[in-house]
Design a protein around this motif. Structure first.
Motif, PDB file in Angstrom:
ATOM      1  N   LEU A   1      62.606  46.775   3.916  1.00 26.64           N
ATOM      2  CA  LEU A   1      63.718  45.926   3.510  1.00 26.64           C
ATOM      3  C   LEU A   1      64.311  46.408   2.200  1.00 26.64           C
ATOM      4  CD1 LEU A   1      65.497  43.395   3.655  1.00 26.64           C
ATOM      5  CD2 LEU A   1      63.610  42.111   2.608  1.00 26.64           C
ATOM      6  N   MET A   2      63.450  46.812   1.268  1.00 23.66           N
ATOM      7  CA  MET A   2      63.934  47.295  -0.021  1.00 23.66           C
ATOM      8  C   MET A   2      64.779  48.561   0.159  1.00 23.66           C
ATOM      9  SD  MET A   2      61.767  48.799  -3.188  1.00 23.66           S
ATOM     10  CE  MET A   2      61.564  50.283  -2.205  1.00 23.66           C
ATOM     11  N   VAL A   3      64.324  49.468   1.043  1.00 21.41           N
ATOM     12  CA  VAL A   3      65.089  50.693   1.307  1.00 21.41           C
ATOM     13  C   VAL A   3      66.458  50.344   1.893  1.00 21.41           C
ATOM     14  CG1 VAL A   3      65.142  52.807   2.666  1.00 21.41           C
ATOM     15  CG2 VAL A   3      63.021  52.098   1.566  1.00 21.41           C
ATOM     16  N   THR A   4      66.485  49.364   2.796  1.00 21.98           N
ATOM     17  CA  THR A   4      67.756  48.931   3.381  1.00 21.98           C
ATOM     18  C   THR A   4      68.672  48.339   2.323  1.00 21.98           C
ATOM     19  OG1 THR A   4      66.579  48.439   5.441  1.00 21.98           O
ATOM     20  CG2 THR A   4      68.783  47.542   5.201  1.00 21.98           C
TER      21      THR A   4
ATOM     22  N   GLY B   1      74.297  51.113  -2.078  1.00 26.19           N
ATOM     23  CA  GLY B   1      75.005  52.392  -2.180  1.00 26.19           C
ATOM     24  C   GLY B   1      76.310  52.387  -1.401  1.00 26.19           C
ATOM     25  N   PHE B   2      76.288  51.783  -0.197  1.00 26.11           N
ATOM     26  CA  PHE B   2      77.506  51.692   0.610  1.00 26.11           C
ATOM     27  C   PHE B   2      78.574  50.882  -0.107  1.00 26.11           C
ATOM     28  CE2 PHE B   2      79.815  48.849   3.528  1.00 26.11           C
ATOM     29  CZ  PHE B   2      80.606  49.776   4.188  1.00 26.11           C
ATOM     30  N   MET B   3      78.187  49.752  -0.696  1.00 23.48           N
ATOM     31  CA  MET B   3      79.166  48.905  -1.379  1.00 23.48           C
ATOM     32  C   MET B   3      79.694  49.571  -2.637  1.00 23.48           C
ATOM     33  SD  MET B   3      77.576  45.081  -0.938  1.00 23.48           S
ATOM     34  CE  MET B   3      77.184  44.416   0.683  1.00 23.48           C
TER      35      MET B   3
ATOM     36  N   ILE C   1      84.220  52.202  -6.145  1.00 24.40           N
ATOM     37  CA  ILE C   1      83.677  53.139  -7.114  1.00 24.40           C
ATOM     38  C   ILE C   1      84.054  52.773  -8.553  1.00 24.40           C
ATOM     39  CG2 ILE C   1      85.634  54.732  -7.136  1.00 24.40           C
ATOM     40  CD1 ILE C   1      81.921  55.714  -6.920  1.00 24.40           C
ATOM     41  N   ILE C   2      85.114  51.975  -8.711  1.00 22.07           N
ATOM     42  CA  ILE C   2      85.542  51.578 -10.053  1.00 22.07           C
ATOM     43  C   ILE C   2      84.492  50.722 -10.755  1.00 22.07           C
ATOM     44  CG2 ILE C   2      86.708  49.456  -9.346  1.00 22.07           C
ATOM     45  CD1 ILE C   2      88.878  50.063 -11.367  1.00 22.07           C
TER      46      ILE C   2
ATOM     47  N   ALA D   1      78.172  40.877  -9.817  1.00 28.36           N
ATOM     48  CA  ALA D   1      77.647  40.080  -8.702  1.00 28.36           C
ATOM     49  C   ALA D   1      78.780  39.540  -7.845  1.00 28.36           C
ATOM     50  CB  ALA D   1      76.787  38.944  -9.240  1.00 28.36           C
ATOM     51  N   GLY D   2      79.878  39.101  -8.466  1.00 30.03           N
ATOM     52  CA  GLY D   2      81.015  38.601  -7.710  1.00 30.03           C
ATOM     53  C   GLY D   2      81.624  39.656  -6.816  1.00 30.03           C
ATOM     54  N   ALA D   3      81.661  40.902  -7.286  1.00 25.52           N
ATOM     55  CA  ALA D   3      82.194  41.986  -6.454  1.00 25.52           C
ATOM     56  C   ALA D   3      81.304  42.235  -5.243  1.00 25.52           C
ATOM     57  CB  ALA D   3      82.332  43.254  -7.296  1.00 25.52           C
ATOM     58  N   PHE D   4      79.982  42.222  -5.434  1.00 16.20           N
ATOM     59  CA  PHE D   4      79.064  42.491  -4.326  1.00 16.20           C
ATOM     60  C   PHE D   4      79.050  41.345  -3.311  1.00 16.20           C
ATOM     61  CE2 PHE D   4      77.331  45.764  -7.129  1.00 16.20           C
ATOM     62  CZ  PHE D   4      77.009  46.758  -6.232  1.00 16.20           C
TER      63      PHE D   4
END
Length: 390
Positions: free
Chosen positions: A27-30, A36-38, A43-44, A139-142
């Motif tokens: 789960l941690m790897v996922t 990384g995908f997000m 990227i900004i 956190a709001g962006a994610f």
């Protein structure tokens, strides 16, 4: 030798955790992959620590400027005295203007210690406030990415996260940072007492003060951990600070094993990443400076470059760390509120869906829903074609 033993024991513990908790490690790897995908989609977000550093430096400069005013805020008192000169025979006498000297010093007010205490609290509170704003904005962006089913419809998540903080959540950020600042101020007062009484206190009092300082340090770390997760919960629920702390504490307790793995093994992996950045920087600096014949001592430049590399790596990895925590809190909330059945579909991705208890059924429902959506889209398209023919 002792350091090698400590590192070996730590590596052994991490290896045992990976073996016995491999499902949790999966789960941690996922979570790392999702973060990384997000990050690649926005990227900004990697440049936000630079803005944070500028704000903190400006706040420190303002604090230093005000400190100068406080330092010279006492009552000006003149102190006059006469210097005596021994003049050799035949030499002219020293002028009276050089012999009589008047100096001015500032006599502190009785309440100046309270002013300095208040000013120091302002430094702590302001710094923690900026750090908390940064954490909640990231956190709001994610969470925008997580709680949107069609990720292509997410636009300007970083700017929107910053807007949410300043529009809706400044009170939450100010209250949480105030708690941390109070703890830091108490620790500073305790350290001042320890320094002033280190020669007169008994061994028992000395150890009690050290234990109290250690307890306050642990309490500060725990509160920072709870605050960060409360900011994440506030970012997608919009609740106040106390409610968010209560809710997120329940989520963490219900996923205590997962939290332990993510914070222990995940933190170790991030540390390895920072260490590799510093190591590569140091090795490259050594080989580059070794060829410079005009440089006689290369260790200091390499050390400075390595310290700077660690600071940069720590700053950018902190964004990744907040993202992992944000995705995990959203995952835990999603798993609690939904079960993958029609009408209660998960918001999580397919990769994360593999780690819920009813992952098989949830994935089947997801595939069935996608087939229905494709069939509906195909039927709508065919209907449009028929209308055009008519």
């Amino acid at each position: 030798m002792y350091y090698a033993i400590i590192i070996s024991v730590v590596c052994l513990i991490v290896l045992l955790l990976i073996i016995f908790l491999r499902s949790r490690v999966g789960l941690m790897v996922t979570l790392f992959k999702e973060a990384g995908f997000m990050v690649m989609r926005m990227i900004i977000i990697l440049f936000t620590p630079i803005v944070l550093a500028l704000f903190i430096m400006a706040w420190a400069a303002l604090w230093t400027f005000v400190s100068g005013y406080i330092y010279t805020s006492g009552a000006a008192t003149e102190l006059a005295f006469t210097r005596e000169y021994t003049v050799p025979s035949g030499e002219p006498a020293v002028p009276e203007s050089m012999a009589n000297i008047t100096m001015v010093y500032f006599q502190d007010h009785d309440y100046i210690n309270w002013v300095w205490l208040y000013h120091l609290f302002g430094l702590y509170w302001g710094t923690e406030f900026f750090l908390a704003c940064h954490e909640m904005a990231i956190a709001g962006a994610f969470v925008q990415f997580y709680w949107t089913r069609d990720k292509r419809r997410v636009h300007f998540p970083v700017l929107r996260g910053i807007w949410w903080v300043f529009r809706y959540h400044l009170g939450t950020v100010a209250f949480g940072s105030c708690i941390i600042a109070i703890i830091q101020l108490i620790r500073t007062i305790l350290a001042y007492i320890q320094n002033k009484t280190k020669d007169s206190q008994s061994e028992l009092v000395k150890y009690l003060l050290m234990c109290l300082q250690c307890c306050l340090w642990c309490f500060e770390k725990v509160m920072k951990f709870i605050n960060r997760n409360a900011y994440i919960y506030t970012a997608f629920k919009g609740s106040n600070f106390c409610t968010s702390c209560k809710k997120v504490f329940g989520l963490l307790l219900s996923n205590v094993v997962r939290v332990g793995v993510i914070n222990c093994v995940g933190a170790f992996i991030l540390f390895i990443g920072k260490f590799l950045v510093v190591l590569i920087t140091g090795v490259l600096g050594y080989f580059m400076l070794q060829k410079d014949e005009n440089l006689y001592f290369w260790a200091i430049p390499v050390l400075i470059a390595s310290i700077f590399a660690f600071a940069v790596a720590h700053t950018f990895f902190s964004v990744y760390e907040i993202g992992i925590d944000a995705i995990f809190i959203c995952f835990a909330e999603d798993e609690t509120k939904n079960d993958g059945t029609p009408g209660r579909e998960y918001y999580m991705s397919k990769n994360l869906m593999e780690w819920v208890d009813n992952s098989g059924e949830a994935l089947k429902n997801l595939r069935r829903k996608k087939k229905q959506q494709k069939a509906q889209a195909k039927a709508a398209k065919s209907g449009e074609v028929e209308m055009e023919d008519k």
